[in-house]
Design a protein around this motif. Structure first.
Motif, PDB file in Angstrom:
ATOM      1  N   UNK A 148     -43.110   0.781  46.715  1.00  0.00           N
ATOM      2  CA  UNK A 148     -42.350   1.178  47.662  1.00  0.00           C
ATOM      3  C   UNK A 148     -43.096   1.551  48.975  1.00  0.00           C
ATOM      4  N   UNK A 149     -43.290   0.902  50.156  1.00  0.00           N
ATOM      5  CA  UNK A 149     -44.460   1.368  51.200  1.00  0.00           C
ATOM      6  C   UNK A 149     -43.921   2.838  51.295  1.00  0.00           C
ATOM      7  N   UNK A 150     -44.926   3.796  51.339  1.00  0.00           N
ATOM      8  CA  UNK A 150     -44.734   5.155  51.550  1.00  0.00           C
ATOM      9  C   UNK A 150     -44.082   5.674  52.769  1.00  0.00           C
ATOM     10  N   UNK A 151     -44.235   4.924  53.902  1.00  0.00           N
ATOM     11  CA  UNK A 151     -43.365   5.375  55.112  1.00  0.00           C
ATOM     12  C   UNK A 151     -42.139   4.957  55.071  1.00  0.00           C
ATOM     13  N   UNK A 152     -41.606   4.182  54.074  1.00  0.00           N
ATOM     14  CA  UNK A 152     -40.204   3.637  54.087  1.00  0.00           C
ATOM     15  C   UNK A 152     -39.497   4.609  53.294  1.00  0.00           C
ATOM     16  N   UNK A 153     -40.146   5.310  52.181  1.00  0.00           N
ATOM     17  CA  UNK A 153     -39.460   6.199  51.205  1.00  0.00           C
ATOM     18  C   UNK A 153     -39.542   7.583  52.010  1.00  0.00           C
ATOM     19  N   UNK A 154     -40.257   7.601  53.106  1.00  0.00           N
ATOM     20  CA  UNK A 154     -40.545   9.000  53.900  1.00  0.00           C
ATOM     21  C   UNK A 154     -39.166   9.416  54.459  1.00  0.00           C
ATOM     22  N   UNK A 155     -38.492   8.352  55.026  1.00  0.00           N
ATOM     23  CA  UNK A 155     -36.949   8.842  55.716  1.00  0.00           C
ATOM     24  C   UNK A 155     -36.147   9.406  54.771  1.00  0.00           C
ATOM     25  N   UNK A 156     -35.673   8.544  53.825  1.00  0.00           N
ATOM     26  CA  UNK A 156     -34.733   9.117  52.675  1.00  0.00           C
ATOM     27  C   UNK A 156     -35.028  10.226  52.097  1.00  0.00           C
ATOM     28  N   UNK A 157     -36.468  10.452  51.899  1.00  0.00           N
ATOM     29  CA  UNK A 157     -37.100  11.663  51.186  1.00  0.00           C
ATOM     30  C   UNK A 157     -36.977  13.007  52.188  1.00  0.00           C
ATOM     31  N   UNK A 158     -37.018  12.802  53.436  1.00  0.00           N
ATOM     32  CA  UNK A 158     -36.976  13.868  54.345  1.00  0.00           C
ATOM     33  C   UNK A 158     -35.465  14.291  54.164  1.00  0.00           C
ATOM     34  N   UNK A 159     -34.716  13.714  54.324  1.00  0.00           N
ATOM     35  CA  UNK A 159     -33.299  13.871  54.173  1.00  0.00           C
ATOM     36  C   UNK A 159     -32.898  14.430  53.169  1.00  0.00           C
ATOM     37  N   UNK A 160     -33.493  13.989  51.862  1.00  0.00           N
ATOM     38  CA  UNK A 160     -33.172  14.912  50.487  1.00  0.00           C
ATOM     39  C   UNK A 160     -33.770  16.056  50.589  1.00  0.00           C
ATOM     40  N   UNK A 161     -34.930  15.963  51.017  1.00  0.00           N
ATOM     41  CA  UNK A 161     -35.639  17.569  50.828  1.00  0.00           C
ATOM     42  C   UNK A 161     -34.839  18.491  51.398  1.00  0.00           C
TER      43      UNK A 161
END
Lengths: 290, 283
Positions: free
Chosen positions: B123-136
């Motif tokens: 999974x490209x890291x920049x793509x996971x960043x958006x949902x991960x930010x919200x999850x955090x």
């Protein structure tokens, strides 16, 4: 239910308690930490993100946002031009670095630096070099021609080309190293035999090097595509998506929407990249897990 | 001494014709950063290729935090160190346990977990960043070092597990059998047989995870924001927000920030190149 352990043996299932040996119980315990991380920080975020991206209205809004269209085109340019250029240079340089020379060994030690050091200071350094007034490049242009150099990051197509250049600068060493490993694995006898037959440089490449490296080259290109899609730094740190938001790629666009608090647009723009990403991921998984 | 033949001279010249541009291309941005770091402000902007009065004064300003952009330099440096080391240690523990479980204990479903991990790796890291930010945010971890540490562990673990599994598959089964015959429990097997034999790969993976976390910009920039919590790369990025950025200090800080990974890379080169490039693409 049958669980395939290593592909060749399938175990029919008695009750769970009878099936698990002590080491297997330990196996589950030792695997649990990773599973927890995976569930909490991959499954949940991805699922939640997809849920946020469920409204068709988001896609309509994206479709009508000129910045999105531009970012999609930029991403394709980045992938087609950037990656093919990078991989072709890497293939060429892998031959150069495979030469047995002391000075080439030393050069290869330095050559790895862009990959080994973090992106932010070096990309900012390039950004400053390209500054139209104080940057060293335009200073030199002025010194030699007495004319002002171009405003490198102000023209969107030039700025995008510079971002591609930065991307190549950063990731070229890694791919050159990988392709060099592939080259060194080719038997030397083949080249010697070809030389005896009087084969030219290009014939040796065409009939020996390329056939042996083709698969590796294609795998590397695809893997590089996946990673380039996720390359946020090259564009964001060099141009910040500017001028006028015309140099965004999908990786920076998602973050841009996020910063503007448009979370469903951010997710939708990422979902739009999935048709491109998923086939690549499928191919890579097949190759690596066999 | 044997004189080189004309043909040898020709080959060497051709190689130099490639080597010199490669050298310049590689070194210019790095040299430019170094040049700024040793230049006084007026020399830095003059377009000279070597300063008239090279100085270490910029380093002194950074180390003594004598500029308002740098007033938290040491705490930010320390944040980077803590986060990188924690992410490295945690990745190493989680990935070693998982690789041992999948490869040596052949836990049911291990292959599945392996594939899921690989999927994350792609999974490209920049793509996971958006949902991960919200999850955090949902977990209440934003602006907390744990958010970045856990994000880095999530990103580093899949590759770590994959490389460690490849390495541990190469250890002979007889070792485990012999140790079990001698009465070793599973944990003893792990601690006394497995970990010592895996040491070279563990060093490579630990270094990989530490460098990944040390170099990370995007996640750090999304997940942390207070001046006393951010890591060095975020602090460097914040220089850009100002119109009158002190570029010579920015480059000096950047140079200091880039030194540890370069040093670590060269110190562990033997492990890194073998372990990491071989694992990156299986040909």
């Amino acid at each position: 239910m049958a669980i395939t352990l290593s592909g060749d043996q399938a175990i029919a299932s008695p009750p769970l308690s009878a099936r698990l040996t002590t080491p297997q119980v330990w196996g589950i315990v030792l695997l649990a930490p990773y599973l927890l991380v995976f569930l909490a920080f991959v499954v949940y975020p991805v699922g939640y993100g997809l849920w946020l991206a469920r409204h068709p209205a988001s896609y309509v809004a994206l479709y009508h946002d000129p910045i999105f269209a531009r970012a999609a085109v930029n991403t394709l340019i980045f992938l087609l031009v950037g990656i093919n250029l990078k991989m072709a240079i890497a293939l060429f340089l892998s031959g150069f670095f495979a030469q047995q020379r002391t000075w080439i060994k030393w050069l290869s030690v330095l050559f790895i630096l862009p990959w080994a050091v973090p992106s932010i200071p070096t990309i900012l350094s390039v950004r400053f070099m390209l500054n139209p007034e104080w940057g060293v490049i335009n200073q030199l242009i002025f010194k030699f021609t007495a004319e002002d150099g171009p405003n490198w990051l102000n023209d969107p197509s030039v700025a995008l080309a510079m971002a591609i250049g930065v991307h190549i600068w950063k990731s070229l060493p890694f791919w050159t190293l990988i392709l060099m490993t592939g080259r060194l694995a080719i038997s030397h006898d083949l080249y010697e035999a070809a030389e005896v037959d009087g084969a030219s440089w290009s014939q040796k490449f065409r009939y020996i090097t390329w056939p042996s490296m083709q698969t590796l080259y294609i795998t590397c290109t695809l893997l590089s595509m996946i990673w380039t899609l996720g390359d946020f730094n090259s564009v964001y740190l060099l141009t910040g998506g500017g001028p006028a938001d015309l140099t965004h790629v999908l990786a920076t666009l998602g973050i841009r929407y996020l910063r503007l608090d448009q979370l469903s647009l951010a997710m939708a723009s990422i979902v739009c990249a999935l048709p491109l990403v998923l086939p690549l991921v499928y191919f890579m998984m097949k190759r690596l897990s066999r | 001494m044997k004189l080189p033949t004309l043909r040898e001279v020709g080959t060497e010249a051709k190689l130099l014709l490639i080597g010199i541009p490669v050298f310049i291309w590689t070194m210019v941005p790095i040299y430019h950063m170094f040049l700024f770091a040793i230049s006084p402000k007026e020399d830095a902007f003059s377009g000279k290729l070597w300063p008239d009065h090279p100085t270490l004064n910029n380093f002194s300003i950074v180390f003594h935090q004598q500029h308002y952009f740098l007033r938290d330099f040491w705490i930010q440096f320390f944040n980077s160190v803590v986060i990188a080391l924690s992410a490295g240690a945690l990745t190493l523990m989680i990935a070693t346990a998982a690789a041992f479980s999948i490869s040596r204990l052949r836990v049911p479903g291990g292959r599945w977990v392996m594939n899921l991990a690989l999927f994350t790796y792609f999974i490209p890291a920049a793509f996971l960043a958006v949902p991960m930010y919200r999850t955090m945010g949902n977990y209440g971890l934003l602006n907390n070092h744990w958010s970045l540490i856990l994000a880095m562990v999530t990103i580093a673990s899949p590759y770590a597990i994959w490389v460690l599994k490849q390495a541990s598959d190469k250890l002979p089964v007889e070792l485990d059998e012999a140790a079990t015959m001698d009465g070793a429990t599973t944990l003893q097997l792990f601690r006394l047989v497995y970990v010592p034999l895996m040491m070279p790969s563990l060093v490579a993976i630990g270094t990989y995870a530490i460098l990944l976390a040390w170099n990370e910009y995007l996640y750090a920039f999304l997940l942390l924001s207070r001046d006393t919590e951010i890591t060095l790369p975020v602090a460097l990025g914040n220089f850009l927000a100002a119109d009158d950025s002190p570029w010579e200090l920015l480059m000096t800080t950047g140079f200091i920030y880039a030194l540890p990974p370069a040093a670590i890379y060269y110190a562990f080169k033997r492990y890194m190149v073998g372990g990491l490039t071989a694992g990156a693409v299986k040909s």
